[in-house]
Write an enzyme that holds these catalytic residues in place. Sequence first.
Site, PDB file in Angstrom:
ATOM      1  N   SER A 109     -34.513   3.614 -12.526  1.00  0.00           N
ATOM      2  CA  SER A 109     -33.213   4.302 -12.526  1.00  0.00           C
ATOM      3  C   SER A 109     -33.043   5.160 -11.285  1.00  0.00           C
ATOM      4  O   SER A 109     -34.009   5.702 -10.758  1.00  0.00           O
ATOM      5  CB  SER A 109     -33.135   5.192 -13.784  1.00  0.00           C
ATOM      6  OG  SER A 109     -32.021   6.057 -13.690  1.00  0.00           O
ATOM      7  N   TYR A 157     -36.991  11.998 -19.732  1.00  0.00           N
ATOM      8  CA  TYR A 157     -36.597  10.583 -19.567  1.00  0.00           C
ATOM      9  C   TYR A 157     -36.738  10.184 -18.097  1.00  0.00           C
ATOM     10  O   TYR A 157     -37.409   9.208 -17.763  1.00  0.00           O
ATOM     11  CB  TYR A 157     -35.150  10.353 -20.021  1.00  0.00           C
ATOM     12  CG  TYR A 157     -34.578   9.087 -19.415  1.00  0.00           C
ATOM     13  CD1 TYR A 157     -33.721   9.146 -18.309  1.00  0.00           C
ATOM     14  CD2 TYR A 157     -34.952   7.837 -19.888  1.00  0.00           C
ATOM     15  CE1 TYR A 157     -33.249   7.997 -17.718  1.00  0.00           C
ATOM     16  CE2 TYR A 157     -34.475   6.684 -19.304  1.00  0.00           C
ATOM     17  CZ  TYR A 157     -33.627   6.767 -18.210  1.00  0.00           C
ATOM     18  OH  TYR A 157     -33.171   5.617 -17.611  1.00  0.00           O
ATOM     19  N   LYS A 202     -39.467   7.464 -15.911  1.00  0.00           N
ATOM     20  CA  LYS A 202     -39.150   6.409 -14.931  1.00  0.00           C
ATOM     21  C   LYS A 202     -39.944   6.635 -13.637  1.00  0.00           C
ATOM     22  O   LYS A 202     -40.505   5.701 -13.060  1.00  0.00           O
ATOM     23  CB  LYS A 202     -37.648   6.393 -14.630  1.00  0.00           C
ATOM     24  CG  LYS A 202     -36.789   5.912 -15.787  1.00  0.00           C
ATOM     25  CD  LYS A 202     -37.140   4.493 -16.209  1.00  0.00           C
ATOM     26  CE  LYS A 202     -36.255   3.994 -17.340  1.00  0.00           C
ATOM     27  NZ  LYS A 202     -36.645   2.670 -17.838  1.00  0.00           N
ATOM     28  N   VAL A 258     -14.212  16.614 -19.332  1.00  0.00           N
ATOM     29  CA  VAL A 258     -14.720  16.364 -17.973  1.00  0.00           C
ATOM     30  C   VAL A 258     -15.692  17.497 -17.663  1.00  0.00           C
ATOM     31  O   VAL A 258     -15.292  18.669 -17.623  1.00  0.00           O
ATOM     32  CB  VAL A 258     -13.572  16.342 -16.945  1.00  0.00           C
ATOM     33  CG1 VAL A 258     -14.117  16.198 -15.521  1.00  0.00           C
ATOM     34  CG2 VAL A 258     -12.597  15.206 -17.268  1.00  0.00           C
ATOM     35  N   ASP A 313     -26.933  17.818 -14.804  1.00  0.00           N
ATOM     36  CA  ASP A 313     -26.179  16.831 -14.020  1.00  0.00           C
ATOM     37  C   ASP A 313     -26.344  17.092 -12.523  1.00  0.00           C
ATOM     38  O   ASP A 313     -26.378  18.244 -12.100  1.00  0.00           O
ATOM     39  CB  ASP A 313     -24.681  16.919 -14.339  1.00  0.00           C
ATOM     40  CG  ASP A 313     -24.313  16.078 -15.549  1.00  0.00           C
ATOM     41  OD1 ASP A 313     -25.168  15.287 -15.997  1.00  0.00           O
ATOM     42  OD2 ASP A 313     -23.184  16.207 -16.048  1.00  0.00           O
TER      43      ASP A 313
HETATM   44  C1  WQD Z   1     -21.614  10.243 -15.714  1.00  0.00           C
HETATM   45  C2  WQD Z   1     -20.718  11.374 -15.247  1.00  0.00           C
HETATM   46  C3  WQD Z   1     -21.140  13.445 -16.377  1.00  0.00           C
HETATM   47  C4  WQD Z   1     -19.728  12.231 -20.323  1.00  0.00           C
HETATM   48  C5  WQD Z   1     -27.215   8.701 -17.058  1.00  0.00           C
HETATM   49  C6  WQD Z   1     -28.683   8.717 -16.881  1.00  0.00           C
HETATM   50  C7  WQD Z   1     -29.083   7.660 -15.890  1.00  0.00           C
HETATM   51  C8  WQD Z   1     -28.535   6.336 -16.318  1.00  0.00           C
HETATM   52  C9  WQD Z   1     -27.033   6.398 -16.519  1.00  0.00           C
HETATM   53  C10 WQD Z   1     -30.256   5.120 -17.494  1.00  0.00           C
HETATM   54  C11 WQD Z   1     -21.474  12.694 -15.096  1.00  0.00           C
HETATM   55  C12 WQD Z   1     -19.736  12.928 -16.666  1.00  0.00           C
HETATM   56  C13 WQD Z   1     -20.109  12.247 -18.985  1.00  0.00           C
HETATM   57  C14 WQD Z   1     -18.587  12.984 -20.735  1.00  0.00           C
HETATM   58  C15 WQD Z   1     -18.267  13.694 -18.466  1.00  0.00           C
HETATM   59  N1  WQD Z   1     -29.178   5.895 -17.499  1.00  0.00           N
HETATM   60  N2  WQD Z   1     -19.377  12.941 -18.091  1.00  0.00           N
HETATM   61  N3  WQD Z   1     -17.891  13.679 -19.781  1.00  0.00           N
HETATM   62  O1  WQD Z   1     -25.669  11.272 -16.459  1.00  0.00           O
HETATM   63  O2  WQD Z   1     -24.816   9.964 -14.424  1.00  0.00           O
HETATM   64  O3  WQD Z   1     -26.615   9.017 -15.830  1.00  0.00           O
HETATM   65  O4  WQD Z   1     -26.778   7.441 -17.480  1.00  0.00           O
HETATM   66  O5  WQD Z   1     -30.840   4.646 -16.597  1.00  0.00           O
HETATM   67  O6  WQD Z   1     -30.481   7.616 -15.842  1.00  0.00           O
HETATM   68  O7  WQD Z   1     -29.048   9.970 -16.372  1.00  0.00           O
HETATM   69  O8  WQD Z   1     -24.323   9.143 -16.737  1.00  0.00           O
HETATM   70  O9  WQD Z   1     -22.357   8.525 -18.093  1.00  0.00           O
HETATM   71  O10 WQD Z   1     -23.794  10.492 -18.849  1.00  0.00           O
HETATM   72  O11 WQD Z   1     -22.335  10.731 -16.839  1.00  0.00           O
HETATM   73  O12 WQD Z   1     -17.621  14.341 -17.625  1.00  0.00           O
HETATM   74  O13 WQD Z   1     -18.203  13.021 -21.939  1.00  0.00           O
HETATM   75  O14 WQD Z   1     -19.724  11.585 -16.249  1.00  0.00           O
HETATM   76  O15 WQD Z   1     -21.131  14.850 -16.199  1.00  0.00           O
HETATM   77  O16 WQD Z   1     -20.924  13.385 -14.005  1.00  0.00           O
HETATM   78  P1  WQD Z   1     -25.335   9.979 -15.814  1.00  0.00           P
HETATM   79  P2  WQD Z   1     -23.197   9.710 -17.727  1.00  0.00           P
END
Ligand code: WQD
Length: 340
Positions: free
Chosen positions: A124, A149, A153, A217, A298
Amino acid sequence: MSKILVTGGTGFIGSHTVVELHNAGYEVLIVDDLSNSSRKILQQIEAITGTQPEFVELDLTDEQKVNEFVLQHNDISGVIHFAAFKAVGESVQKPLKYYRNNFYSLINLVNAFDSKVKFVFSSSCTVYGQPEVLPVTEDAPTQKAQSPYGNTKQVAEEILQDTCAVTPELKVISLRYFNPVGAHESALIGELPIGVPQNLVPFITQSAIGKRGPITVYGNDYETPDGSAVRDYIHVVDLAKAHVAAIKRLDGDQAVDNYEVFNLGTGKGSSVLQIIQAFEESTGVKLNYTIGPRREGDIEKVWGDVTKSARELGWKAELGLNEMMSSAWKWEKYLQENPI
Ligand code: WQD
């Protein structure tokens, strides 16, 4: 026909990879403990490909069972290892559950196959943390993981790299995913979040269909064009095809080194607000959202340098935000009529 073992093959990325392996002429054997997926996915895969893959329910943390399994299946030529716990938030609350499962599974598999098979490992972009330089290349320094997590990785990659360093006959490719989203065009397989989705796109589709309230957001005060955080979103089908390209590279002994790492992204960053806009434009569905505080852990912005994958794997992402959002929405509507 070469038989590929896909661990975690009833999961989100695993199931899409099984479909693409079939399309590329590989025979597939899935092992999964079904702790985070459903056996029904096997029928869904059959509905897409016409073939139900061979399946064995197996707890990969049980060393004896893994050794017995490997002895009984000496016709496997390659392994794609997806099976792992992957909920960032849960890993903070239950670190031992994550370290035990993700490390025992990996070590048991590599140990049992004893370098007789080629390995593709599901890693990842989380290993990069917040990169200093963007787009981030495979040579960028990894940073201390923000979660257990992410640490599993990072350490798993080190376990594989250290083992390859003293086992020349063991060939491994680690694939560093950016943000996998979307679903197969048939809408028969897709992301199956358990409980309230932590990831952005499944929360968007559940909010759009009325299962959840407005989207929050997480922060609009980042140093980004519209203040919301930026990620490199990649269609899960593009991601699946990259796994076939990695297996082919290992099949063909084209690897430069017996341990290689590749970024799997689009090379483009999109903000949360841009994803919301892309969903509305591609589906015609208006979303309700509010701006909330940043989410703990984040990073601000990340997108991948994918030139090495294009050059060495002969692979690049082809599907854009429109297909990512429209396929995710089609899958959510399918699930409403056909719960899995
Ligand atoms: C994306 C963006 C949130 C939900 C994670 C893992 C990574 C990979 C992918 C496995 C961020 C924002 C989210 C919400 C929001 N997984 N968000 N409102 O955290 O980038 O990555 O998933 O390999 O390892 O860390 O993905 O989809 O959770 O968030 O604003 O209700 O969307 O803050 O900026 P992330 P995400």
